[in-house]
Design a protein around this motif. Structure first.
Motif, PDB file in Angstrom:
ATOM      1  N   SER A  42       0.837  -1.196   0.000  1.00  0.00           N
ATOM      2  CA  SER A  42       0.000   0.000   0.000  1.00  0.00           C
ATOM      3  C   SER A  42       0.879   1.255   0.000  1.00  0.00           C
ATOM      4  CB  SER A  42      -0.973  -0.011   1.178  1.00  0.00           C
ATOM      5  OG  SER A  42      -0.302   0.051   2.407  1.00  0.00           O
ATOM      6  N   ALA A  71       0.952   3.935  -3.043  1.00  0.00           N
ATOM      7  CA  ALA A  71       0.625   5.327  -2.716  1.00  0.00           C
ATOM      8  C   ALA A  71       1.730   6.269  -3.168  1.00  0.00           C
ATOM      9  CB  ALA A  71       0.385   5.478  -1.219  1.00  0.00           C
ATOM     10  N   LEU A  84      -3.916   5.026  -7.742  1.00  0.00           N
ATOM     11  CA  LEU A  84      -4.459   5.459  -6.458  1.00  0.00           C
ATOM     12  C   LEU A  84      -5.614   4.560  -6.022  1.00  0.00           C
ATOM     13  CD1 LEU A  84      -4.288   7.597  -4.203  1.00  0.00           C
ATOM     14  CD2 LEU A  84      -5.951   8.933  -5.507  1.00  0.00           C
ATOM     15  N   PHE A 140      -4.182   1.432  -4.787  1.00  0.00           N
ATOM     16  CA  PHE A 140      -3.697   1.660  -3.422  1.00  0.00           C
ATOM     17  C   PHE A 140      -4.837   1.553  -2.411  1.00  0.00           C
ATOM     18  CE2 PHE A 140      -4.025   5.216  -0.378  1.00  0.00           C
ATOM     19  CZ  PHE A 140      -3.272   4.677   0.651  1.00  0.00           C
TER      20      PHE A 140
END
Length: 168
Positions: free
Chosen positions: A103, A107, A146, A149
């Motif tokens: 993650s 990101a 995104l 993520f």
């Protein structure tokens, strides 16, 4: 109370499976969009130059984050399917730490993509129609990353709740 605890693993497995599919699909589409982001620009003297995403370090970092994220999502998707077939719990500790790490990677890759696109757009003052297509593809790729993520962050939360239930 026993009904809730017996339903929770099945629902968390289903949610994990769906989120892993989404994370894989989003990162794969993001990879394709970024890899095809090329434009031919013409300056005031009518000289043409080919501008590619790999001409910028931040997009290269974004590409690396996408490739790593896609590979990890595919690996975890295969592990999830194998566990569903065999009825096992899988590698919960790997999922716990892997989802957290991935993650962060996703990101930062998305942030790098958004950041360099904003800076390029400001430096070139829009840059005309050709450059706007380049920026739109870059924004689309970063947006998809995104979203990948967000899926991975949700998986991180699910794995955090699943890990304590593991029997010693």
């Amino acid at each position: 109370m026993a009904q809730v605890s017996s339903a929770t693993p099945a629902s968390s497995r289903t949610a994990s499976f769906i989120l892993r599919i989404l994370a894989f699909a989003l990162s794969l589409v993001s990879l394709v969009v970024l890899a095809t982001n090329t434009v031919i620009v013409t300056d005031s003297d009518f000289n043409e130059a080919k501008l590619r995403f790999q001409d910028f370090y931040a997009y290269r970092y974004m590409l690396a984050a996408i490739v790593i994220g896609t590979a990890y999502s595919l690996l975890q998707l295969v592990v999830t399917i194998c566990n569903a077939v065999s009825g096992g719990e899988g590698m919960l500790v790997l999922s716990f730490y892997g989802d957290k790490f991935m993650s962060y990677v996703l990101a930062t890759g998305a942030a790098a993509g958004f950041g360099v696109t904003v800076d390029l757009k400001r430096v070139t003052d829009g840059g005309g129609l050709e450059m706007n297509k380049f920026y739109e593809k870059a924004y689309a790729s970063a947006s998809l990353l995104l979203l990948a993520f967000i899926c991975t962050a949700l998986l991180s939360v699910i794995s955090a709740f699943t890990l304590p239930r593991r029997s010693p």
